[in-house]
Scaffold this motif. Sequence first.
Motif, mmCIF file in Angstrom:
data_model
loop_
_atom_site.group_PDB
_atom_site.id
_atom_site.type_symbol
_atom_site.label_atom_id
_atom_site.label_comp_id
_atom_site.label_asym_id
_atom_site.label_seq_id
_atom_site.Cartn_x
_atom_site.Cartn_y
_atom_site.Cartn_z
ATOM 1 N N PRO A 8 47.553 -5.317 10.011
ATOM 2 C CA PRO A 8 47.355 -6.685 10.479
ATOM 3 C C PRO A 8 45.861 -7.021 10.508
ATOM 4 O O PRO A 8 45.039 -6.132 10.321
ATOM 5 N N SER A 9 45.541 -8.246 10.782
ATOM 6 C CA SER A 9 44.134 -8.620 10.890
ATOM 7 C C SER A 9 43.577 -8.191 12.248
ATOM 8 O O SER A 9 42.387 -7.912 12.369
ATOM 9 N N HIS A 10 44.452 -8.159 13.245
ATOM 10 C CA HIS A 10 44.026 -7.738 14.574
ATOM 11 C C HIS A 10 45.163 -6.969 15.225
ATOM 12 O O HIS A 10 46.319 -7.408 15.180
ATOM 13 N N GLN A 11 44.840 -5.810 15.787
ATOM 14 C CA GLN A 11 45.842 -5.008 16.470
ATOM 15 C C GLN A 11 45.282 -4.572 17.826
ATOM 16 O O GLN A 11 44.177 -4.039 17.905
ATOM 17 N N VAL A 12 46.088 -4.829 18.847
ATOM 18 C CA VAL A 12 45.731 -4.372 20.186
ATOM 19 C C VAL A 12 46.720 -3.264 20.564
ATOM 20 O O VAL A 12 47.922 -3.436 20.422
ATOM 21 N N THR A 13 46.209 -2.155 21.029
ATOM 22 C CA THR A 13 47.079 -1.038 21.370
ATOM 23 C C THR A 13 46.591 -0.358 22.639
ATOM 24 O O THR A 13 45.404 -0.442 22.989
ATOM 25 N N LEU A 84 39.630 4.864 23.469
ATOM 26 C CA LEU A 84 38.874 3.616 23.626
ATOM 27 C C LEU A 84 37.809 3.484 22.538
ATOM 28 O O LEU A 84 37.567 2.388 22.019
ATOM 29 N N GLU A 85 37.174 4.608 22.203
ATOM 30 C CA GLU A 85 36.084 4.568 21.224
ATOM 31 C C GLU A 85 36.565 4.367 19.785
ATOM 32 O O GLU A 85 35.751 4.261 18.874
ATOM 33 N N LEU A 109 40.734 -3.405 15.405
ATOM 34 C CA LEU A 109 41.539 -2.594 16.322
ATOM 35 C C LEU A 109 40.894 -2.612 17.694
ATOM 36 O O LEU A 109 39.711 -2.277 17.836
ATOM 37 N N THR A 110 41.675 -3.023 18.677
ATOM 38 C CA THR A 110 41.219 -3.014 20.058
ATOM 39 C C THR A 110 42.097 -2.062 20.851
ATOM 40 O O THR A 110 43.322 -2.249 20.914
ATOM 41 N N VAL A 111 41.497 -1.050 21.433
ATOM 42 C CA VAL A 111 42.227 -0.072 22.239
ATOM 43 C C VAL A 111 41.919 -0.368 23.703
ATOM 44 O O VAL A 111 40.752 -0.432 24.103
ATOM 45 N N VAL A 112 42.988 -0.566 24.470
ATOM 46 C CA VAL A 112 42.797 -0.948 25.879
ATOM 47 C C VAL A 112 43.371 0.135 26.806
ATOM 48 O O VAL A 112 44.149 0.970 26.395
#
Lengths: 112, 115
Positions: A8-13, A84-85, A109-112
């Motif tokens: 995807p263009s943006h993925q939050v996981t 996170l990194e 990719l955003t890891v939360v």
Amino acid sequence: EPEVTQTPSHQVTQMGQEVILRCVPISNHLYFYWYRQILGQKVEFLVSFYNNEISEKSEIFDDQFSVERPDGSNFTLKIRSTKLEDSAMYFCASRPGPTRGTFGSGTRLTVV
Amino acid sequence: ELKVEQNPLFLSMQEGKNYTIYCNYSTTSDRLYWYRQDPGKSLESLFVLLSNGAVKQEGRLMASLDTKARLSTLHITAAVHDLSATYFCAVDIGSSRGGADGLTFGKGTHLIIQP
């Protein structure tokens, strides 16, 4: 003009989850790559792939990472247990030979 | 380990001026690339320099390569606002090992051109 397509263009996981980033390289290209760019920083090489196997990998590309070309068109990057990194923009690239390559538009990719 | 250093890392200039971005690298290579990146966007290939003394020009941008000095330059002539972006140089790791592998990038030069 042929393009490298990434989804995807943006993925939050969530931290600890597995993610798969997908790429469709240009069809007659032989060399495939993954790079990452942490926000505001330089682009870093992760791995190169040629003839259905990893050609070269960087120190960043540890056991948490793997790549596949499952069906002759897609090229995937899997991160088994995200940290996170690992939050960054991930770029796929391909080229026909040792010349100019084409980069995809990236997956953030955003890891939360 | 191949190292690629760019300078300056940040450059603010006025339209109409000329300037040069420098890219030094630490090991033998005869393939050097310049890319442009707009904020939040991908990398756009500008130039591929494949031999010592190579010079390529497109519009207001001109790139050159001196493999003996391990130096490439990106020269901007009569800058215009549309050239504002981050410019990266990158060196082919493979050319120092005999194969075609990944690129090592410099940190990038963030260029702002003011009207």
